[in-house]
Design a protein around this motif. Sequence first.
Motif, PDB file in Angstrom:
ATOM      1  N   HIS A  54      -2.107  -7.226  14.313  1.00 45.37           N
ATOM      2  CA  HIS A  54      -2.437  -5.933  13.698  1.00 45.37           C
ATOM      3  C   HIS A  54      -3.874  -5.582  14.027  1.00 45.37           C
ATOM      4  O   HIS A  54      -4.550  -6.336  14.723  1.00 45.37           O
ATOM      5  CB  HIS A  54      -2.172  -5.937  12.186  1.00 45.37           C
ATOM      6  CG  HIS A  54      -3.008  -6.878  11.391  1.00 45.37           C
ATOM      7  ND1 HIS A  54      -2.927  -8.245  11.527  1.00 45.37           N
ATOM      8  CD2 HIS A  54      -3.955  -6.676  10.443  1.00 45.37           C
ATOM      9  CE1 HIS A  54      -3.781  -8.825  10.690  1.00 45.37           C
ATOM     10  NE2 HIS A  54      -4.416  -7.894  10.025  1.00 45.37           N
TER      11      HIS A  54
ATOM     12  N   HIS B 282      -6.769  -5.343  12.482  1.00 41.55           N
ATOM     13  CA  HIS B 282      -7.971  -5.772  11.760  1.00 41.55           C
ATOM     14  C   HIS B 282      -8.857  -6.656  12.648  1.00 41.55           C
ATOM     15  O   HIS B 282      -8.358  -7.436  13.455  1.00 41.55           O
ATOM     16  CB  HIS B 282      -7.581  -6.485  10.459  1.00 41.55           C
ATOM     17  CG  HIS B 282      -7.151  -5.509   9.396  1.00 41.55           C
ATOM     18  ND1 HIS B 282      -6.430  -5.876   8.290  1.00 41.55           N
ATOM     19  CD2 HIS B 282      -7.377  -4.173   9.290  1.00 41.55           C
ATOM     20  CE1 HIS B 282      -6.216  -4.801   7.539  1.00 41.55           C
ATOM     21  NE2 HIS B 282      -6.773  -3.762   8.118  1.00 41.55           N
TER      22      HIS B 282
ATOM     23  N   HIS C  40      -8.673 -10.301  13.898  1.00 39.02           N
ATOM     24  CA  HIS C  40      -7.481 -10.670  14.663  1.00 39.02           C
ATOM     25  C   HIS C  40      -7.535 -10.255  16.135  1.00 39.02           C
ATOM     26  O   HIS C  40      -6.738 -10.730  16.915  1.00 39.02           O
ATOM     27  CB  HIS C  40      -6.231 -10.069  13.996  1.00 39.02           C
ATOM     28  CG  HIS C  40      -6.002 -10.592  12.609  1.00 39.02           C
ATOM     29  ND1 HIS C  40      -5.150 -11.642  12.332  1.00 39.02           N
ATOM     30  CD2 HIS C  40      -6.569 -10.254  11.427  1.00 39.02           C
ATOM     31  CE1 HIS C  40      -5.184 -11.903  11.028  1.00 39.02           C
ATOM     32  NE2 HIS C  40      -6.041 -11.079  10.452  1.00 39.02           N
TER      33      HIS C  40
ATOM     34  N   HIS D 119       0.751  -4.186   5.206  1.00 40.14           N
ATOM     35  CA  HIS D 119      -0.644  -4.630   5.188  1.00 40.14           C
ATOM     36  C   HIS D 119      -1.478  -3.586   5.926  1.00 40.14           C
ATOM     37  O   HIS D 119      -2.572  -3.225   5.506  1.00 40.14           O
ATOM     38  CB  HIS D 119      -0.764  -6.007   5.824  1.00 40.14           C
ATOM     39  CG  HIS D 119      -2.180  -6.488   5.973  1.00 40.14           C
ATOM     40  ND1 HIS D 119      -2.968  -6.818   4.901  1.00 40.14           N
ATOM     41  CD2 HIS D 119      -2.963  -6.653   7.068  1.00 40.14           C
ATOM     42  CE1 HIS D 119      -4.167  -7.173   5.329  1.00 40.14           C
ATOM     43  NE2 HIS D 119      -4.192  -7.073   6.646  1.00 40.14           N
TER      44      HIS D 119
ATOM     45  N   ASP E 174      -0.983 -10.839   8.814  1.00 43.12           N
ATOM     46  CA  ASP E 174      -1.525 -10.699   7.452  1.00 43.12           C
ATOM     47  C   ASP E 174      -0.499 -10.181   6.440  1.00 43.12           C
ATOM     48  O   ASP E 174      -0.865  -9.839   5.307  1.00 43.12           O
ATOM     49  CB  ASP E 174      -2.768  -9.809   7.446  1.00 43.12           C
ATOM     50  CG  ASP E 174      -4.006 -10.584   7.864  1.00 43.12           C
ATOM     51  OD1 ASP E 174      -3.856 -11.760   8.259  1.00 43.12           O
ATOM     52  OD2 ASP E 174      -5.105 -10.021   7.799  1.00 43.12           O
TER      53      ASP E 174
HETATM   54 ZN   LIG Z   1      -5.692  -7.956   8.145  1.00 45.68          ZN
END
Ligand SMILES: [Zn+2]
Length: 312
Positions: free
Chosen positions: A98, A100, A103, A176, A195
Amino acid sequence: MKRWLSGFLVLLAGAAGAADFDYGLKAQRVADGVHAFIGKTEDFTPANGGNIVNTGFIVAPGGIIVIDSGPSRRYGEQMRRAIAAVDQRPLVLVINTHHHPDHFLGNQAFAGVPLAALPGTIKGIGEEGNAFAENLFRLTGDWMQGTEVVVPGQALRAGHQETAGRRLRLLALAGHTEADLAIYDETSGVLFTGDLGFFERAPTTPHADVGRWLAALDALEAITREPGFRAIVPGHGPVARDAAPLRQTRAWLNWLQMALRRSAEEGLDMNETMARAIPAEFAVLPLSASEYRRSVGHLFPGVEQEILEPAR
Ligand SMILES: [Zn+2]
């Protein structure tokens, strides 16, 4: 004098530890050919350099598949070396679960390897990646030096995918964030939840949609009931041999949603809602107090609107 000296040496050792920028990545074997790097269950700090996330890799017959690349170029480079210490096959694919920053900001270290993610993740990294990177610079400092955003070029779709001779099941979920990819390695029975799964650490919610997240947890829990299932690598927290990370994430989200709804119904404002006591079951989780307050900030306005102005 001796006491003073030992204190001084501890200080020196601490400073050296921060200055060598060594994340100390050691691959943890999860199953045959499946390994994870388990980060700390902490907030971003200049001491941890952002190593608060789990990443991993799968050794397929034709090469290695990398799952998430960590919070910085340095992390990605050190991860690459730590992978090579386990298996020297070529890297064939890097997947970002994802958008974020913890990551994907290591992507740069994987130049020459195809980078892939869900379309929503590719869009998110393109639009918000630089702002995320600046924020991490602020929170962790020099660990981030030289880090630049690299947007994945290959879009993934839900379903089965054969990569380097390994059959992966890709689950395109959300909750998320707008786009959350979970990866189930059918050969080993290991599920990488990204996540969508937090374990022994309070979940973060800056882009969360709790209803969609709970539905995603249903889909993931169904996998843990399949006969071949062996383990979960959550996005944050330790590896589990059962559905515990999913159950814990679900319990937290259910409680959070209920607490926010009750506050809105009682007419409490944001500060009063933040001051609510966290039940003991959740208060023991690392970062529960700070994540709860942040979640009130992220989610309470929406819940208030939902309660005060029901859809007609
Ligand atoms: Zn995250």
